[in-house]
Design a protein around this motif. Sequence first.
Motif, short mmCIF file in Angstrom:
data_model
loop_
_atom_site.label_atom_id
_atom_site.label_comp_id
_atom_site.label_asym_id
_atom_site.label_seq_id
_atom_site.Cartn_x
_atom_site.Cartn_y
_atom_site.Cartn_z
N THR A 144 0.88 -1.29 -0.08
CA THR A 144 -0.11 -0.07 -0.07
C THR A 144 0.76 1.18 0.04
O THR A 144 1.64 1.36 0.91
N PRO A 145 0.89 2.15 -1.05
CA PRO A 145 1.66 3.25 -1.31
C PRO A 145 1.44 4.30 -0.02
O PRO A 145 2.55 4.77 0.06
N CYS A 146 0.27 4.49 0.45
CA CYS A 146 0.45 5.70 1.66
C CYS A 146 -0.64 5.16 2.71
O CYS A 146 -1.44 4.46 2.57
N CYS A 147 -0.67 5.98 3.82
CA CYS A 147 -1.40 5.70 4.96
C CYS A 147 -1.77 7.23 5.40
O CYS A 147 -0.95 7.80 5.78
N VAL A 148 -2.96 7.21 5.91
CA VAL A 148 -3.43 8.40 6.72
C VAL A 148 -3.78 8.14 8.03
O VAL A 148 -4.57 7.10 8.26
N THR A 149 -3.20 9.01 9.02
CA THR A 149 -3.60 8.66 10.41
C THR A 149 -4.50 9.85 10.98
O THR A 149 -3.81 10.93 10.68
N VAL A 150 -5.53 9.66 11.70
CA VAL A 150 -6.02 10.72 12.30
C VAL A 150 -5.71 10.63 13.82
O VAL A 150 -5.85 9.75 14.51
N ASP A 151 -5.12 11.68 14.29
CA ASP A 151 -4.60 11.90 15.78
C ASP A 151 -5.58 12.76 16.55
O ASP A 151 -6.53 13.45 16.15
N TYR A 152 -4.90 13.18 17.66
CA TYR A 152 -5.58 14.09 18.51
C TYR A 152 -5.62 15.56 17.88
O TYR A 152 -6.56 16.36 18.32
N ASP A 153 -4.56 15.90 17.05
CA ASP A 153 -4.35 17.25 16.57
C ASP A 153 -5.67 17.42 15.65
O ASP A 153 -6.14 18.33 15.44
N THR A 154 -5.99 16.31 14.87
CA THR A 154 -7.20 16.21 13.84
C THR A 154 -8.39 16.86 14.66
O THR A 154 -9.04 17.77 13.98
N LYS A 155 -8.38 16.60 15.66
CA LYS A 155 -9.81 17.27 16.34
C LYS A 155 -9.75 18.64 16.67
O LYS A 155 -10.78 19.37 16.55
N SER A 156 -8.35 19.22 16.69
CA SER A 156 -8.53 20.76 17.16
C SER A 156 -8.29 21.34 15.77
O SER A 156 -8.76 22.40 15.51
N ASP A 157 -7.59 20.84 14.71
CA ASP A 157 -7.34 21.60 13.44
C ASP A 157 -7.55 21.04 12.17
O ASP A 157 -7.36 21.45 11.03
N GLY A 158 -8.27 19.86 12.22
CA GLY A 158 -8.72 19.30 11.29
C GLY A 158 -7.62 18.58 10.22
O GLY A 158 -8.08 18.23 9.21
N THR A 159 -6.47 18.55 10.67
CA THR A 159 -5.60 18.04 9.66
C THR A 159 -5.27 16.49 10.12
O THR A 159 -5.38 16.20 11.31
N VAL A 160 -4.73 15.52 9.09
CA VAL A 160 -4.17 14.32 9.51
C VAL A 160 -2.97 14.15 8.92
O VAL A 160 -2.29 15.12 8.21
N THR A 161 -2.21 12.99 9.10
CA THR A 161 -0.83 12.73 8.65
C THR A 161 -0.99 11.98 7.25
O THR A 161 -1.80 10.94 7.44
N VAL A 162 -0.34 12.14 6.45
CA VAL A 162 0.02 11.50 5.29
C VAL A 162 1.20 10.43 5.25
O VAL A 162 2.14 11.57 5.23
N ARG A 163 1.30 9.40 5.31
CA ARG A 163 2.74 8.63 5.41
C ARG A 163 3.04 8.12 3.97
O ARG A 163 2.44 7.32 3.54
N ASP A 164 4.28 8.12 3.50
CA ASP A 164 4.62 7.68 2.40
C ASP A 164 5.43 6.29 2.66
O ASP A 164 6.11 6.23 3.64
N ARG A 165 5.20 5.30 1.94
CA ARG A 165 5.46 3.82 2.38
C ARG A 165 6.92 3.77 2.16
O ARG A 165 7.67 3.38 3.10
N ASP A 166 7.67 4.42 1.19
CA ASP A 166 9.23 4.04 0.66
C ASP A 166 10.09 4.86 1.65
O ASP A 166 11.10 4.52 1.95
N SER A 167 9.57 6.12 1.98
CA SER A 167 10.46 7.02 2.83
C SER A 167 10.14 7.00 4.31
O SER A 167 10.78 7.45 5.09
N ALA A 168 8.64 6.65 4.52
CA ALA A 168 8.13 6.57 5.96
C ALA A 168 8.07 7.99 6.40
O ALA A 168 7.79 8.20 7.74
N GLU A 169 8.18 8.90 5.49
CA GLU A 169 7.86 10.29 5.99
C GLU A 169 6.35 10.72 5.74
O GLU A 169 5.75 10.13 5.19
#
Length: 567
Positions: free
Chosen positions: A513-538
Amino acid sequence: MQMDPQELLSLCKRRGFLWPAYDIYGGAGGLYDYGPLGAALKLNIENHWRALYVRGEGFQEIQCPIIAPEPVFKASGHVDAFSDMYVECTSCGETYRADHLAKGLHDNPATLNEEQLGKLLRDNDVRCELCKGELTAPKRFNLMFKTSIGAGKGKTAYLRPETAQGMFVNFSQVYRYGREKLPVGAVQIGRAFRNEISPRQGLIRLREFNQMEAELFVHPDQKTWPKFRDVEGVAIPLLPNSGDARTMTLGEAFRSKIISNEVLAYFIWLTYRFATDIGLDPKRLRFRQHEKNEMAHYAIDCWDLEAEIVYGWTELVGVADRGSYDVQAHIKHSEADLTAFERFDEPKEVEQEAVKPKYEALGPMFKGKAKAVGEALGKLPPASARGKDKVEVTVGGERLTVPSSCFEIMVRKEKVSGRKLVPHVIEPSYGLDRILYSVLDHAYRKKDDYITLGLKGLVAPIKVGVFPLMAKDGLDAIAGEVFDSVSAAGLEAYYDDSGSIGRRYARMDEIGTPCCVTVDYDTKSDGTVTVRDRDSAEQVRIQKSLVANAVSALISGSPLKSISALR
RNA sequence: GCGGCUGUAGUCUAGCGGUUAGGACUGGAGCUUCCCAAGCUUCAAACUCGGGUUCAAAUCCCGGCAGCCGCACCA
């Protein structure tokens, strides 16, 4: 390659790419199930192939039955030639390949039929190599699965050993649908069957397998392709049957006659592009030209795309110029007119001689038979009647002598607006299962027992994993919304809230799977999520409403950095 | 088809005449503000099949089936 072939097969089985078929009954050799991920990967590969051949080059996709009546394979040669001959020892039961025993007794034993081969062995008193016992007459083992159509004895039929014949026999339909122009091409994606003596190596040799075949019907004297200009500068690794392996441009290969024509060269390029698009490693690909004696006797030129995988260099695709052999064979056996009509620029006036009956003389002489005699005369070749004072014709089984007073040789002027020609066939033939296996093989990476499949976004079965950091505090509900929005955009997504976050990333990495999206506690305050790239893990953070766009961009090759601009 | 080797949970494996057949990973349920296969609790899951030898077989023998490697084959 130092990788153990079992490692990849075990991953495939564990994660749902491949399962040995009918496992609970002990399995069956040469048959595999595609699990959910395998089926999705296969579909993605097929769809890209369609994009190139059907949408890109205008081939017509058709689907023909898997079962075909015997005459089809009589014509194609498979009934007689797609088999091996065996003899058995009458005392010890040992079996031998009959043509192998005949080596040295004949130039090419493979061309002999049972009787000829049996006679050859008898005449030379060939005996069992182990016990010197007598051998049986040669028996054939045909590699096609035989069946029958209808009740009772029915009509002998076979499961097709390739999808190609369905397209050859449909030439006229394809030609008509294509508005009677050459070149015209058909493709077919489907199953084919060969009762292999010894299936091996996972998906590499199966008894039931998938092919993607294209048949391009071309004018025999016009094997050119306009789009060749666009690609002749592309360098491709070639292994010609004369000389050493070298990487050279297609234009150069064509001009130096290494590749025999432009069409073939173009489809070698298209095959190379397909292979690299779906993620095969260019450094482990090459085109190998068939040796002269390896090519089918009618073939004009043939190049295989080979990939270096754990089993060694393996043939994935054959791109062949088959001349007119296949179409010619079906014309001969079916008596159908499988020709194209070549219109001349200007209709030609052709002077043609013909025998013209003189009915005023025939009438009194032959009475009621006069009409039939006249017709028979008209069919005579003019040369056979010229200067003769009488000719013989056969009417209703009766031989009649006709004097020259009853006919004359006429010169007839005819307008000919074109001629019929039997098309030549350029055949790119893709082994889908082998390609799929090679994609996995080239994508397989292992570092300290951590396995990643580096599948390209184009073919990855799952495009994005969607996780709540914790399955509580409302994070799971937000993640559910993100999952829905991505799914609604037509992207294959996978929701996972179990185990640690690292474990969930690892699961996705292992199935490519090329990428993953994670909802964390910041999402609740600012509506952003993290997008992680498989190959670099960035990771980058983006607004959750932009996830579907970001994933689309990532799987079509945009770098992760460009995603943060979406913010 | 021939020869060699091998079959223990989903995967990798320990056990090599008497075991409640052990472990690890994976998987499920839960706990833990948990961002890279973390930790904890807990659950589920296996001797390839058939015959034989033996008081007793996952273990020894024979055969089938399947896999791997080599040979052969690959239109």
